[in-house]
Design a protein around this motif. Structure first.
Motif, PDB file in Angstrom:
ATOM      1  N   PRO A   1      17.591-123.071  13.842  1.00 53.33           N
ATOM      2  CA  PRO A   1      18.995-123.227  13.923  1.00 53.33           C
ATOM      3  C   PRO A   1      19.339-123.098  15.710  1.00 53.33           C
ATOM      4  N   GLY A   2      18.587-121.876  16.028  1.00 55.00           N
ATOM      5  CA  GLY A   2      18.901-121.547  17.501  1.00 55.00           C
ATOM      6  C   GLY A   2      18.377-122.782  18.358  1.00 55.00           C
TER       7      GLY A   2
ATOM      8  N   LEU B   1      24.771-132.693  24.858  1.00 51.78           N
ATOM      9  CA  LEU B   1      26.253-132.898  25.524  1.00 51.78           C
ATOM     10  C   LEU B   1      26.412-132.652  26.918  1.00 51.78           C
ATOM     11  N   ASN B   2      25.867-131.486  27.522  1.00 50.73           N
ATOM     12  CA  ASN B   2      25.818-131.382  28.924  1.00 50.73           C
ATOM     13  C   ASN B   2      25.317-132.529  29.693  1.00 50.73           C
ATOM     14  N   LEU B   3      23.939-133.011  29.440  1.00 50.95           N
ATOM     15  CA  LEU B   3      23.758-134.063  30.174  1.00 50.95           C
ATOM     16  C   LEU B   3      24.431-135.324  29.836  1.00 50.95           C
ATOM     17  N   LEU B   4      25.000-135.486  28.771  1.00 52.57           N
ATOM     18  CA  LEU B   4      26.034-136.635  28.450  1.00 52.57           C
ATOM     19  C   LEU B   4      27.298-136.670  29.493  1.00 52.57           C
TER      20      LEU B   4
ATOM     21  N   LEU C   1      20.116-138.305  17.886  1.00 59.58           N
ATOM     22  CA  LEU C   1      18.945-138.108  17.043  1.00 59.58           C
ATOM     23  C   LEU C   1      19.421-136.563  16.073  1.00 59.58           C
ATOM     24  N   LEU C   2      20.338-135.849  16.731  1.00 58.26           N
ATOM     25  CA  LEU C   2      20.868-135.003  15.764  1.00 58.26           C
ATOM     26  C   LEU C   2      21.824-135.524  15.075  1.00 58.26           C
TER      27      LEU C   2
ATOM     28  N   LEU D   1      19.626-127.750  21.809  1.00 60.81           N
ATOM     29  CA  LEU D   1      19.372-129.233  21.811  1.00 60.81           C
ATOM     30  C   LEU D   1      20.803-129.985  21.821  1.00 60.81           C
ATOM     31  N   ALA D   2      21.790-129.647  20.907  1.00 56.95           N
ATOM     32  CA  ALA D   2      22.982-130.082  20.952  1.00 56.95           C
ATOM     33  C   ALA D   2      23.671-130.005  22.312  1.00 56.95           C
TER      34      ALA D   2
END
Length: 295
Positions: free
Chosen positions: A265-266, A276-279, A42-43, A271-272
């Motif tokens: 932006p925070g 990435l940590n869940l990935l 999504l990002l 979310l990013a």
């Protein structure tokens, strides 16, 4: 020698398409991996589709400065009347690109250094002492020093963060390669007369990178956070180019009156990093045989 060469067992990765298929199926069914992948996709799509807003992220309209979130400006406007939503979307392009390039470069270079150190004992001490020297500095301080020396621009941030996160990947691959190089199929290939370079590239490297793939997802997240910190401090990506870090930096003097400039932006950074940590958690659960993931 020919008969012996024919009898040499190939690396498991080369003979296990079914195993790879099972790994892919487990990844696709892993809940953390699914959520992380959706957030990252999504990002990424938001960054790719940023021009569809039809607004120049650097276009200033002072009469519209500090407009709160509304139907016309969903994320509000900043101190120069610029649309915060547009700047966050364009900032995603910069921040995600920097994180991806740093993860890729540190992973590739770290893998080469690690497998060289494991395969050639004469290089091991030299390469690992260099890595130890780099690891003696906190990553963000090392990156800060390099960007200060090279100048505040995107290329400097990429170089600095690659150097900062390179040693951990190199040591990780070296540790895996030291185990793989003693396995039966590698010993058989060595007895059969395979060259050290062929053994390294064909057998050791492909079977030593699984932990590195997991590590690269976390480096991706760390790099986004570090880029934001460097840009916030004024030594990263410079305005008018939008990045999540310098958007937050521009709004810090108006945190109470125009909270939306820093908030969105925070949230994008959060979310990013979460995605990435869940990935990475999903990859670790599936690729590490010692763990059994929930998926």
């Amino acid at each position: 020698m020919t008969e012996l060469a024919l009898a040499v067992p190939a690396a498991p990765a080369a003979l296990a398409p079914r195993r790879r298929f099972r790994l892919m199926r487990r990844l696709v069914g892993h809940r953390s991996f699914q959520i992380g992948l959706v957030l990252l996709v999504l990002l990424t799509f938001a960054a790719i589709l940023a021009p569809l807003t039809g607004i120049d992220p650097s276009s200033m309209k002072v009469r519209l400065r500090f407009r709160p979130p509304s139907q016309a400006f969903p994320f509000g406007t900043d101190g120069f009347g610029r649309d915060v939503l547009t700047r966050v979307l364009y900032g995603a392009r910069v921040s995600l690109w920097i994180g991806f390039v740093v993860a890729l470069l540190s992973g590739v270079i770290g893998a080469l250094i690690g497998v060289l150190a494991a395969q050639f004992r004469s290089l091991d001490a030299l390469l690992m002492r260099i890595m130890d020297g780099l690891m003696s500095f906190p990553a963000i301080l090392l990156a800060l020093g390099i960007t200060a020396a090279l100048g505040p621009r995107m290329e400097s941030v990429i170089i600095a963060l690659t150097v900062a996160y390179l040693p951990a990947g190199a040591r990780l691959v070296r540790a895996s390669a030291l185990v793989v190089r003693e396995l039966d199929y590698v010993l058989a290939a060595r007895i059969a007369g395979a060259s050290p370079l062929r053994i390294m590239l064909r057998h050791i490297l492909p079977n030593s990178v699984s932990p590195l793939l997991v590590h690269m997802t976390f480096v991706f997240a760390y790099s986004i956070l570090a880029e934001a910190a460097l840009s916030f401090l004024g030594v990263g990506v410079q305005p008018p180019t939008a990045s999540w870090g310098n958007i937050i930096a521009e709004g810090r003097d108006y945190a109470t009156e125009a909270w939306w400039v820093m908030l969105f932006p925070g949230l994008a950074i959060s979310l990013a990093a979460l995605g990435l940590n869940l990935l990475g958690d999903g990859l670790r659960d599936v690729l590490d045989p010692r763990l059994k993931g929930p998926g």
